[in-house]
Write a protein that holds these residues in place. Structure first.
Motif, PDB file in Angstrom:
ATOM      1  N   PHE A   2      52.145   7.910   3.884  1.00 10.46           N
ATOM      2  CA  PHE A   2      50.985   7.610   4.712  1.00 10.46           C
ATOM      3  C   PHE A   2      50.069   8.821   4.844  1.00 10.46           C
ATOM      4  N   GLY A   3      50.634  10.025   4.887  1.00 12.22           N
ATOM      5  CA  GLY A   3      49.798  11.209   4.919  1.00 12.22           C
ATOM      6  C   GLY A   3      48.923  11.314   3.683  1.00 12.22           C
ATOM      7  N   THR A   4      49.498  11.015   2.521  1.00 12.75           N
ATOM      8  CA  THR A   4      48.734  11.038   1.270  1.00 12.75           C
ATOM      9  C   THR A   4      47.623  10.001   1.297  1.00 12.75           C
ATOM     10  N   ALA A   5      47.941   8.793   1.786  1.00  9.04           N
ATOM     11  CA  ALA A   5      46.932   7.732   1.853  1.00  9.04           C
ATOM     12  C   ALA A   5      45.812   8.085   2.824  1.00  9.04           C
ATOM     13  N   MET A   6      46.163   8.699   3.966  1.00 11.03           N
ATOM     14  CA  MET A   6      45.143   9.097   4.935  1.00 11.03           C
ATOM     15  C   MET A   6      44.237  10.190   4.372  1.00 11.03           C
ATOM     16  N   VAL A  48      46.823  10.441  15.780  1.00  9.96           N
ATOM     17  CA  VAL A  48      48.271  10.254  15.658  1.00  9.96           C
ATOM     18  C   VAL A  48      48.564   8.962  14.907  1.00  9.96           C
ATOM     19  N   THR A  49      49.369   9.068  13.835  1.00 10.33           N
ATOM     20  CA  THR A  49      49.752   7.874  13.074  1.00 10.33           C
ATOM     21  C   THR A  49      51.218   7.490  13.292  1.00 10.33           C
ATOM     22  N   SER A  96      48.955  -1.979   7.872  1.00 12.79           N
ATOM     23  CA  SER A  96      48.503  -1.438   6.596  1.00 12.79           C
ATOM     24  C   SER A  96      49.692  -0.806   5.885  1.00 12.79           C
ATOM     25  N   PHE A  97      49.556  -0.646   4.571  1.00 14.98           N
ATOM     26  CA  PHE A  97      50.570   0.020   3.770  1.00 14.98           C
ATOM     27  C   PHE A  97      49.881   1.085   2.921  1.00 14.98           C
ATOM     28  N   ALA A  98      50.562   2.213   2.769  1.00 17.71           N
ATOM     29  CA  ALA A  98      49.960   3.344   2.059  1.00 17.71           C
ATOM     30  C   ALA A  98      49.530   2.957   0.650  1.00 17.71           C
ATOM     31  N   GLU A  99      50.365   2.238  -0.073  1.00 16.80           N
ATOM     32  CA  GLU A  99      50.038   1.876  -1.458  1.00 16.80           C
ATOM     33  C   GLU A  99      48.803   0.989  -1.518  1.00 16.80           C
ATOM     34  N   GLU A 100      48.663   0.069  -0.551  1.00 17.89           N
ATOM     35  CA  GLU A 100      47.504  -0.814  -0.548  1.00 17.89           C
ATOM     36  C   GLU A 100      46.223  -0.035  -0.249  1.00 17.89           C
ATOM     37  N   ILE A 101      46.329   0.986   0.615  1.00 12.80           N
ATOM     38  CA  ILE A 101      45.165   1.828   0.896  1.00 12.80           C
ATOM     39  C   ILE A 101      44.744   2.576  -0.364  1.00 12.80           C
ATOM     40  N   MET A 102      45.719   3.105  -1.094  1.00 12.78           N
ATOM     41  CA  MET A 102      45.414   3.834  -2.324  1.00 12.78           C
ATOM     42  C   MET A 102      44.800   2.919  -3.391  1.00 12.78           C
ATOM     43  N   LYS A 103      45.246   1.669  -3.437  1.00 15.11           N
ATOM     44  CA  LYS A 103      44.710   0.721  -4.414  1.00 15.11           C
ATOM     45  C   LYS A 103      43.323   0.228  -4.031  1.00 15.11           C
ATOM     46  N   GLY A 104      42.963   0.383  -2.767  1.00 14.08           N
ATOM     47  CA  GLY A 104      41.679  -0.134  -2.305  1.00 14.08           C
ATOM     48  C   GLY A 104      41.748  -1.565  -1.856  1.00 14.08           C
ATOM     49  N   ASN A 105      42.952  -2.077  -1.577  1.00 18.76           N
ATOM     50  CA  ASN A 105      43.069  -3.440  -1.082  1.00 18.76           C
ATOM     51  C   ASN A 105      42.419  -3.575   0.291  1.00 18.76           C
ATOM     52  N   PRO A 106      41.908  -4.757   0.628  1.00 21.96           N
ATOM     53  CA  PRO A 106      41.378  -4.967   1.976  1.00 21.96           C
ATOM     54  C   PRO A 106      42.475  -4.733   3.010  1.00 21.96           C
ATOM     55  N   THR A 107      42.195  -3.949   3.993  1.00 20.59           N
ATOM     56  CA  THR A 107      43.175  -3.677   5.042  1.00 20.59           C
ATOM     57  C   THR A 107      42.444  -3.389   6.338  1.00 20.59           C
ATOM     58  N   THR A 108      43.160  -3.463   7.432  1.00 19.92           N
ATOM     59  CA  THR A 108      42.560  -3.252   8.745  1.00 19.92           C
ATOM     60  C   THR A 108      43.326  -2.170   9.487  1.00 19.92           C
ATOM     61  N   LEU A 109      42.603  -1.206  10.026  1.00 22.62           N
ATOM     62  CA  LEU A 109      43.196  -0.165  10.847  1.00 22.62           C
ATOM     63  C   LEU A 109      42.440  -0.103  12.166  1.00 22.62           C
ATOM     64  N   VAL A 110      43.164   0.161  13.224  1.00 23.95           N
ATOM     65  CA  VAL A 110      42.561   0.276  14.553  1.00 23.95           C
ATOM     66  C   VAL A 110      42.831   1.677  15.082  1.00 23.95           C
ATOM     67  N   VAL A 111      41.793   2.334  15.581  1.00 24.52           N
ATOM     68  CA  VAL A 111      41.933   3.651  16.201  1.00 24.52           C
ATOM     69  C   VAL A 111      41.538   3.521  17.670  1.00 24.52           C
ATOM     70  N   ALA A 112      42.431   3.926  18.564  1.00 24.54           N
ATOM     71  CA  ALA A 112      42.184   3.829  20.003  1.00 24.54           C
ATOM     72  C   ALA A 112      42.248   5.209  20.642  1.00 24.54           C
ATOM     73  N   SER A 113      41.380   5.433  21.618  1.00 28.30           N
ATOM     74  CA  SER A 113      41.382   6.693  22.358  1.00 28.30           C
ATOM     75  C   SER A 113      40.747   6.457  23.722  1.00 28.30           C
ATOM     76  N   ASP A 114      40.957   7.399  24.632  1.00 30.78           N
ATOM     77  CA  ASP A 114      40.363   7.287  25.966  1.00 30.78           C
ATOM     78  C   ASP A 114      38.851   7.497  25.926  1.00 30.78           C
ATOM     79  N   GLU A 115      38.383   8.294  24.971  1.00 28.39           N
ATOM     80  CA  GLU A 115      36.965   8.612  24.875  1.00 28.39           C
ATOM     81  C   GLU A 115      36.495   8.438  23.437  1.00 28.39           C
ATOM     82  N   LEU A 116      35.168   8.340  23.278  1.00 25.69           N
ATOM     83  CA  LEU A 116      34.580   8.331  21.951  1.00 25.69           C
ATOM     84  C   LEU A 116      34.322   9.754  21.512  1.00 25.69           C
ATOM     85  N   PHE A 117      34.781  10.086  20.300  1.00 25.91           N
ATOM     86  CA  PHE A 117      34.624  11.455  19.802  1.00 25.91           C
ATOM     87  C   PHE A 117      33.638  11.473  18.641  1.00 25.91           C
TER      88      PHE A 117
END
Length: 246
Positions: free
Chosen positions: A84-88, A190-191, A225-246
């Motif tokens: 996952f670190g490589t995919a990110m 954080v992942t 999501s899966f790391a391999e699918e991210i590397m392939k460019g497959n459609p995927t969905t990720l959500v990032v949540a935080s207390d504030e907008l950065f």
């Protein structure tokens, strides 16, 4: 010749087999439905593709879907060089950022810097990210570092973003040991998922305790999501949540 007595059917076995067959069929139908929904959602992209390209839809969309790039080049430091670190790192580099991966393995680091691939994880994928078109086309390299001295230098970049991709149970001890080199204003994405077992804490609380500070900017990334699918460019969905907008 004596006739063998007829044995009564094993009702529990028949019920279990019927239930299993029904569950398999339902799962298969749901997968077909989800695939059809995905293809319909990508219809705007499909209509611009040739027939052969449409057949590849779901395998590699990176050539057809534009990648959003920020107005300025951001320094991104990825902690951890696993799947996952490589995919990110690859996804961050696609956004036009200056990306560095920190790891402990010197051989792994050398291979990333010379061959532009991770020899341990997702080694079939190139870590060279192409930017631009035509004569202005160039490749962006993801750099590997493997010493704390190098990491400290990279983290001193103003506005640095840290993508944390270490295993959950190793995370608080690592931050506790190296908290002096983590800038107080650096955003940590954080992942890692799950509880930190020694203290039964959520990851955010465990990291803040390890850093011994409450004001550290934190964001939390989740799939599916899966790391391999991210590397392939497959459609995927990720959500990032935080207390504030950065």
């Amino acid at each position: 010749m004596l006739n063998k007595p007829m044995t009564s059917p094993n009702i529990p076995t028949i019920v279990a087999l019927s239930f299993g067959a029904g569950l398999f069929a339902a799962t298969h139908l749901l997968r077909l439905r989800d695939r059809e929904r995905l293809r319909k959602a990508c219809s705007r992209t499909q209509k611009h593709l040739r027939k052969g390209q449409r057949a590849a839809l779901g395998v590699d969309l990176t050539s057809y879907i534009p990648i959003w790039k920020g107005a300025s080049r951001q320094k991104v430091v990825v902690l951890g060089s696993g799947n996952f670190g490589t995919a990110m790192a690859f996804a961050a580099a696609q956004g036009g950022n200056d990306v560095v991966i920190y790891m402990r393995d010197k051989h792994q680091c050398h291979t990333i810097n010379t061959e532009h691939r991770n020899p341990k994880y997702l080694s079939e994928f190139s870590l060279l990210v192409e930017e631009g078109k035509g004569n202005s086309k160039k490749s962006s390299e993801i750099r590997g570092i493997c010493t704390l001295e190098e990491l400290k230098v990279e983290l001193e970049t103003p506005g640095v973003v840290i993508i944390h991709a270490l295993p959950c149970q190793l995370t608080p001890p690592w931050f506790r040991e190296h908290k002096e080199i983590i800038p107080h204003d650096a955003l940590i994405c954080v992942t890692a998922k799950g509880l930190y077992l020694p203290t039964q804490q959520l990851m955010g609380h465990a990291i803040l305790d390890a850093l011994d500070r409450a004001e550290q900017p934190l964001a939390f990334l989740s799939g599916p999501s899966f790391a391999e699918e991210i590397m392939k460019g497959n459609p995927t969905t990720l959500v990032v949540a935080s207390d504030e907008l950065f």
